[in-house]
Motif scaffolding. Structure first.
Motif, mmCIF file in Angstrom:
data_model
loop_
_atom_site.group_PDB
_atom_site.id
_atom_site.type_symbol
_atom_site.label_atom_id
_atom_site.label_comp_id
_atom_site.label_asym_id
_atom_site.label_seq_id
_atom_site.Cartn_x
_atom_site.Cartn_y
_atom_site.Cartn_z
ATOM 1 N N MET A 94 40.233 42.920 43.252
ATOM 2 C CA MET A 94 40.267 41.987 42.134
ATOM 3 C C MET A 94 41.096 40.763 42.507
ATOM 4 O O MET A 94 42.198 40.891 43.034
ATOM 5 N N PHE A 140 42.830 38.113 31.874
ATOM 6 C CA PHE A 140 41.425 38.418 32.126
ATOM 7 C C PHE A 140 41.271 39.281 33.377
ATOM 8 O O PHE A 140 40.426 40.185 33.414
ATOM 9 N N THR A 141 42.063 39.001 34.412
ATOM 10 C CA THR A 141 41.976 39.823 35.618
ATOM 11 C C THR A 141 42.377 41.258 35.309
ATOM 12 O O THR A 141 41.756 42.208 35.799
ATOM 13 N N TYR A 195 39.349 42.763 33.485
ATOM 14 C CA TYR A 195 38.247 43.031 34.422
ATOM 15 C C TYR A 195 38.603 44.200 35.343
ATOM 16 O O TYR A 195 37.738 45.033 35.681
ATOM 17 N N ASP A 227 38.721 34.582 41.450
ATOM 18 C CA ASP A 227 37.365 35.041 41.103
ATOM 19 C C ASP A 227 37.219 35.141 39.595
ATOM 20 O O ASP A 227 36.219 34.702 39.007
ATOM 21 N N THR A 228 38.222 35.755 38.960
ATOM 22 C CA THR A 228 38.154 35.940 37.513
ATOM 23 C C THR A 228 38.163 34.607 36.791
ATOM 24 O O THR A 228 37.410 34.399 35.831
ATOM 25 N N GLN A 229 39.015 33.678 37.245
ATOM 26 C CA GLN A 229 39.072 32.375 36.599
ATOM 27 C C GLN A 229 37.744 31.649 36.688
ATOM 28 O O GLN A 229 37.278 31.026 35.722
#
Length: 426
Positions: A229, A202-203, A206, A233-235
């Motif tokens: 990034m 996902f990171t 993104y 944050d992404t999690q």
């Protein structure tokens, strides 16, 4: 060392320039999150130059994932090569250049390349790039149009910024494992990670979106920028409805196994000969399911007629359905439910996935030539663009395969390359 030239690309690879043709990416990332981002950019047509550590006495060189096997790619004689399947899955369409950024000459070379690139991606620990003179501030002064993307576990700011970040730890710290796995009161209950490194993936995705947005801004204004990034944050962001549930209620959600926290029935059920997924998304679908199951009275029961009531009475409803589901085969259920347009699905292993006629019809397996084999099979990009479709132009590169080729494009002749080799910079 002389490395083989690229094998001939598939015939379709040169038909249409990619959407990102003309964008040059300098990729100093390793393992998964960064390489997943740059592979996506490469699939869309960008020229991605993968910078890797040269072989040395204490390190075989290259991206660590080259050695993350077995399985390894087999050559034409059926012998294992040094190319792990893990590495192959995240590095197609790139060119490999070996540079030792710990040397002053290597650092100067990277600055020279970055001055002529559009995008710079790195996933070193916070502070490492500054020590090498390759940080965003330095490179943006050198090339104000550069889009500089850093991928770290915890970001460039905050109390955890200097910690190393690993997907497994991030899945735990970011809450995903608290809602993944069987219920604690059932056999096998307890925290469970997801089967692939979703925080990394996902990171990477993104980061791709952020880079494309920054390129759009750069093209409109002439101004590059830095992108920060972080896996954590992404999690947190990808907790999605579960995060929203908590913020709205301040009730901490718990693991629910294969069930859905907000929809019932939406889970795995056991049939007479195995398991299948029933994914009833609304009240109309529940009524259709009840008709197929021979349980029309349940759709009229006030405890179950509306989804909110089914969620409240989950512990009563699910055992009633489970007994019925065990009375018929998977094939019978899937055929009847699909005909009634009730969402459902088989639970395939990967052999079944990659032989599924729909997966094959959608082109999700590609076969490309490679220096070691004529039949390297890769999972294809899922992006379907009508005018500029992703293509596989190059197989995942061998370590340093394109060093001389790429450096020549940046104005370094054979003598200059040899001088860098003599210094241990490449």
């Amino acid at each position: 060392m002389t490395l083989p030239a690229d094998p001939q690309p598939p015939a379709h690879a040169a038909e249409t320039p990619g959407a990102l043709a003309g964008v040059r990416v300098l990729d100093l990332s390793r393992v998964l999150a960064g390489p997943w981002c740059t592979q996506t950019l490469a699939d869309l047509g960008a020229d991605v130059i993968k910078i890797e550590r040269p072989p040395g006495q204490r390190h075989p060189g290259g991206d660590d994932t080259r050695g993350w096997g077995p399985p390894f790619l087999k050559d034409r004689d059926g012998h294992d090569t040094a190319e792990a399947a893990y590495y192959l899955g995240a590095n197609r369409n790139k060119r490999s250049v070996t540079v030792d950024i710990a040397t002053p000459a290597g650092q100067a070379l990277i600055r020279r390349l970055a001055a002529q690139c559009d995008v710079f991606v790195e996933n070193y620990k916070v502070g490492d790039m500054a020590r090498y003179g390759l940080d965003a501030t330095t490179l943006l002064q050198l090339n104000p149009r550069l889009v500089y993307c850093s991928v770290t576990g915890f970001g460039q700011t905050g109390p955890y910024r200097e910690r190393a970040g690993y997907d497994y730890a991030i899945q735990g710290l970011g809450g995903l494992m608290s809602i993944t796995g069987e219920r604690d009161d059932l056999p096998g209950g307890g925290p469970q990670k997801v089967g692939v490194a979703v925080a990394d993936l996902f990171t990477g995705m993104y980061a791709t979106v952020a880079i494309l947005a920054a390129l759009r801004h750069r093209d409109a204004t002439g101004q590059g920028q830095a992108i920060d990034m972080a896996l954590l944050d992404t999690q947190v962001a990808m907790l999605a409805n579960m995060g929203a549930n908590y913020l709205a209620s301040e009730v901490t959600p718990r693991r629910a196994g294969n069930a859905h926290q907000n929809i019932v029935p939406y889970q795995v059920f056991e049939a007479a000969d195995g398991h299948l997924i029933l994914a009833v998304g609304n009240d109309s679908q529940f009524a259709k399911f009840c008709d197929v199951a021979g349980l029309p009275h349940l759709a009229a029961d006030p405890r179950f007629a509306k989804n909110a009531d089914r969620v409240r009475h989950r512990d009563t409803l699910v055992p009633l359905l489970a007994g019925t589901m065990r009375g018929r085969s998977k094939h019978d259920w899937l055929s009847a439910l699909e005909a009634a347009k009730v969402p459902c699905g088989a639970i395939n292993d990967l052999a079944e996935v990659f032989s599924d006629p729909h997966v094959l019809a959608r082109g999700m397996v590609s076969q490309v030539p490679h220096p070691h084999t004529d039949a390297l099979r890769l999972v294809a990009s899922p992006m379907k663009l009508s005018a500029t479709p992703p293509t596989v132009r190059r197989p995942p590169p061998l370590l340093g395969q394109h060093t001389d080729e790429v450096l020549a494009e940046f104005g370094l002749d054979a003598a200059a390359c040899q001088a860098l080799r003599d210094e241990g910079a490449i």
